[in-house]
Design a protein around this motif. Structure first.
Motif: not given
Length: 508
Positions: A455, A458, A461, A463, A507
């Protein structure tokens, strides 16, 4: 989150949760019978069930893999499709059982092992009548989950209730057959309720079209089975069921992460197959996300396994199985390669490059056979594990290379540096926990630490995690859209241009 990605996430959430639950139950059963039967008789169970897989592939004939793809395309009547497949499979039961019986007659093993092979062969009837593939292809995951839970629950009741010593070993295939028949009956009843009675019989030339898609996948499955299972058969024949028991214990630990991987790619397959109609660009972002996440997970599992394998094997199975720890480490690394490579293999298979997939899997199987023949007698079960690692390495290399010919920029290398850094930090954390008595606590600490690192860097994520959790909410059913005819040529992933330019953004 895009609708397509949400479908995959929802299907993966349902299927992975169910499969993980059933495989954890299966793992608990394995621990029980491994401790009760000890390596020799436990090896007899592992060897017989391993031999059954080959006969099961003959009965399945590739439809477990091709069936969901055909269902996802929406071009076949369900009753007609299932009726043709079940009829054809049923015709293969007796030939497959005959081959199994001949093998058990000639294999140089104790009589109990021979009888166990024959008893496991009775479950080929359930293999022929299994319709779980149909529901998976229709993006309806819960019937397959329930079916698997029925099988494992029945087996658990039998194992814990009646398997208390070596004299009870022959009851294992009986409980397995009972669970499979109940599970298959549930799926058939559900199919009849939703789509009517299957139209049994083989309709030419319709079935020829199905067979043309299934045969290459059948060959690929056989090649994959050789790569993953030939070592166990050779160990049983050369080293006896005791060696098979030690090696089987190592492979059963790898089952748990493998189950998650299978569930994920099973959930992903229908959406990728659907993109066959609309072009690769419709799943482009999802594909890159998949490579990114699976690569990160592979690195974390591999690094954790290297540090915790020896205490984990001893903790799970006892001191009698500690010699299987080196094999477990190598097999776990092979799984990590498989977790990454199946992204590319899925593209090849769903976009009608089954023949290419077959060639790749056949080459890997050839390498696996050759190395097993060379390494097992000299290095035992550890040599067999290295043969598996070599074949998985070849699969990753060839799958990546062939996919790159279809897609201009194939993601992989860009997703390695961050997970590698996270692995080094996790390894340092695990090293500081060496004094903790419980290996399970160290596994939990390492997993949590690695998750936090993913995390922070990233790689995954917040989200994406929220979107995955949202998939557990009730889903409103969308109206059924009529199936479109494929516009994609089998020589390319997209009709125009011939090479798709896939670039990374953020990402992705």
């Amino acid at each position: 989150m895009k609708p397509g990605n949400q479908v995959v996430s929802r299907n993966f959430a349902v299927l992975s949760a169910g499969q993980l639950g059933s495989r954890l139950l299966a793992f608990a059963i394995t621990i029980h019978i491994a401790q009760v039967l000890l390596p020799e008789l436990f090896g007899a169970v592992v060897f017989a069930s391993g031999v059954l897989l080959y006969a099961g592939l003959l009965v399945d004939f590739g439809f477990e893999a091709f069936g969901p793809i055909e269902v996802s395309r929406g071009t076949s009547d369900p009753a007609k499709l299932v009726g043709n497949v079940l009829t054809f499979r049923s015709l293969l039961i007796l030939p497959a059982f005959a081959v199994l019986a001949l093998f058990s007659y000639f294999v140089p093993l104790p009589q109990m092992s021979k009888v166990m092979i024959d008893l496991y062969g009775l479950s080929l009837l359930a293999t022929a009548l299994d319709t779980g593939w149909f529901f998976l292809g229709g993006k309806n995951m819960w019937p397959a989950v329930v079916s698997e839970m029925i099988t494992q629950s029945t087996l658990a009741i039998g194992a814990y209730g009646f398997i208390h010593g070596g004299s009870d070993a022959l009851l294992m295939p009986i409980f397995f057959l009972t669970g499979r028949l109940i599970a298959v009956s549930f799926l058939l009843a559900l199919f009849v309720r939703q789509h009517g009675v299957p139209k049994f019989g083989i309709e030419m030339p319709y079935f020829k079209q199905l067979l043309s898609g299934a045969i290459p996948l059948c060959g690929s499955q056989i090649s994959a089975m050789i790569s993953n299972n030939f070592d166990l058969i050779l160990i049983g024949v050369w080293l006896g069921t005791g060696g098979a028991g030690l090696y089987g214990a190592a492979t059963r630990v790898v089952w748990v992460p493998t189950t998650i991987a299978i569930a994920y790619y099973t959930a992903l397959r229908p959406l990728v197959a659907h993109s066959f109609v609309h072009g690769f660009h419709t799943v482009e972002a999802m594909f890159k996300r998949s490579v990114r996440v699976t690569t990160a997970l592979a690195f974390g599992i591999g690094a954790g396994g290297l540090m915790l394998a020896v205490p984990l094997m001893t903790q799970i199975f006892g001191d009698k199985y500690s010699t299987a720890s080196p094999s477990f480490i190598v097999l776990l690394l092979a799984f990590c390669l498989m977790l990454i490579s199946r992204n590319y293999r899925l593209i090849l298979v769903t976009f009608n490059h089954q023949v290419t997939d077959l060639r790749i899997m056949a080459a890997a199987a050839g390498v696996n056979i050759a190395l097993n023949l060379l390494l097992i007698k000299q290095f035992g079960i550890t040599g067999a594990a290295f043969a598996t690692l070599a074949s998985e390495s070849l699969i990753l290399l060839l799958d990546y290379t062939c996919t790159r010919r279809l897609i201009d920029h194939v993601p992989l290398g860009r997703y390695i540096p961050k997970p590698l850094f996270c692995c080094l930090v996790m390894a340092a954390i695990l090293q500081t926990t060496a004094g903790i008595g419980s290996v399970y606590a160290r596994v939990a600490i390492g997993g949590i630490a690695y998750g936090v690192l993913l995390l922070l860097t990233r790689i995954i994520t917040v989200d994406e995690i929220k979107a995955l959790l949202d998939t557990w909410k009730p889903e409103a059913k969308a109206p059924v859209q009529p199936a479109k005819q494929p516009v994609l040529q089998t020589s390319s992933l997209d009709p125009v241009p011939q090479t798709v330019n896939v670039t990374a953004t953020g990402n992705e």
